[in-house]
Design an enzyme around this catalytic site. Structure first.
Site, PDB file in Angstrom:
ATOM      1  N   HIS A  32      -3.043  -7.159 -38.871  1.00  0.00           N
ATOM      2  CA  HIS A  32      -4.117  -8.177 -38.852  1.00  0.00           C
ATOM      3  C   HIS A  32      -3.975  -8.757 -37.367  1.00  0.00           C
ATOM      4  O   HIS A  32      -3.053  -9.296 -37.342  1.00  0.00           O
ATOM      5  CB  HIS A  32      -3.330  -9.283 -40.291  1.00  0.00           C
ATOM      6  CG  HIS A  32      -2.601 -10.037 -39.929  1.00  0.00           C
ATOM      7  ND1 HIS A  32      -2.746 -10.847 -39.493  1.00  0.00           N
ATOM      8  CD2 HIS A  32      -1.821  -9.649 -41.330  1.00  0.00           C
ATOM      9  CE1 HIS A  32      -2.181 -11.877 -39.379  1.00  0.00           C
ATOM     10  NE2 HIS A  32      -0.922 -10.827 -40.640  1.00  0.00           N
ATOM     11  N   ARG A  74      -6.003 -11.714 -44.684  1.00  0.00           N
ATOM     12  CA  ARG A  74      -6.235 -11.714 -43.120  1.00  0.00           C
ATOM     13  C   ARG A  74      -6.110 -10.066 -43.410  1.00  0.00           C
ATOM     14  O   ARG A  74      -6.792  -9.964 -41.801  1.00  0.00           O
ATOM     15  CB  ARG A  74      -5.257 -12.465 -42.556  1.00  0.00           C
ATOM     16  CG  ARG A  74      -3.739 -12.063 -42.945  1.00  0.00           C
ATOM     17  CD  ARG A  74      -2.302 -13.567 -43.013  1.00  0.00           C
ATOM     18  NE  ARG A  74      -1.133 -13.067 -43.249  1.00  0.00           N
ATOM     19  CZ  ARG A  74      -0.556 -13.493 -44.599  1.00  0.00           C
ATOM     20  NH1 ARG A  74      -1.571 -14.742 -45.376  1.00  0.00           N
ATOM     21  NH2 ARG A  74       0.458 -13.076 -44.569  1.00  0.00           N
ATOM     22  N   GLU A  90       2.287  -9.453 -46.921  1.00  0.00           N
ATOM     23  CA  GLU A  90       3.652  -9.965 -46.185  1.00  0.00           C
ATOM     24  C   GLU A  90       4.929 -10.266 -46.873  1.00  0.00           C
ATOM     25  O   GLU A  90       4.770 -10.270 -48.398  1.00  0.00           O
ATOM     26  CB  GLU A  90       3.200 -10.963 -45.407  1.00  0.00           C
ATOM     27  CG  GLU A  90       4.183 -11.315 -44.502  1.00  0.00           C
ATOM     28  CD  GLU A  90       5.132 -10.938 -43.800  1.00  0.00           C
ATOM     29  OE1 GLU A  90       5.452 -10.190 -43.443  1.00  0.00           O
ATOM     30  OE2 GLU A  90       4.543 -11.126 -41.965  1.00  0.00           O
TER      31      GLU A  90
END
Length: 193
Positions: free
Chosen positions: A10, A59, A86
């Site tokens: 991202h 994101r 993440e």
């Protein structure tokens, strides 16, 4: 002609800009991140994309939405899954990296951030992230690649590092040195040789 697997971290997030541990905190792109997503879209215009995978975090999804709008991908199927999120930074999420380094020491923070198998307090190590990402890659993404589809994966620095480790057959020593830049496509010919 071989099909493509395109990996994209991202664009810069608000927490990246503020030097904060992000992890699973759901923060959006910064203005720079929006510009990085637009630049990635320009780089990807020449690529045929048949299927898109993103994490469930804004994101990554916002980065793809920008690419979708610029590249006219509105009819391309999209799958979102937390397996691509993440790594979890646990107790560090939302905290300033410099403040944490002052409190625990730069060496300890470096170990938490860059080692392969030592997680931050109540978080995930890169090894933990690897064992979340790779089964999902094998069960879903690889199946689409093996069908001859061109795949775009929009995810995060550590989930993509785990995937790159697998695809490039990197050791745990090699992967800790690997950086994944925001907004820069990584393109593999499939199957990876």
């Amino acid at each position: 002609m071989r099909n493509k697997l395109i990996l994209l971290r991202h664009g810069q997030s608000v927490y990246n800009l503020e030097n904060r541990f992000t992890g699973w905190r759901d923060v959006d792109l910064s203005e720079k991140g929006i510009q990085e997503a637009k630049a990635a879209a320009e780089k990807l215009k020449s690529q045929k994309i048949d299927q898109v995978y993103t994490s469930i975090l804004i994101r990554a999804k916002h980065t793809y939405q920008i690419i979708e709008d610029i590249d006219g991908l509105q009819n391309v199927p999209l799958k979102e899954d937390k397996a691509l999120n993440e790594r979890k930074y646990g107790d560090l999420e939302g905290l300033n990296k410099a403040d944490i380094a002052e409190k625990f020491g730069e060496e300890q923070v470096h170990i938490w951030r860059r080692s392969f198998d030592i997680p931050p307090p109540n978080g995930e190590s890169l090894k933990d992230t690897y064992y979340r990402v790779i089964p999902y890659f094998k069960s879903d993404i690889k199946k689409d690649l093996d069908k001859g589809l061109n795949i775009l994966v929009v995810a995060h620095g550590n989930s993509l590092r785990a995937l790159v480790m697998y695809l490039d057959n990197l050791s745990k020593e090699e992967i800790v040195e690997k950086e994944i830049a925001t907004g820069v496509p990584i393109i593999y010919d499939w199957p990876v040789k």
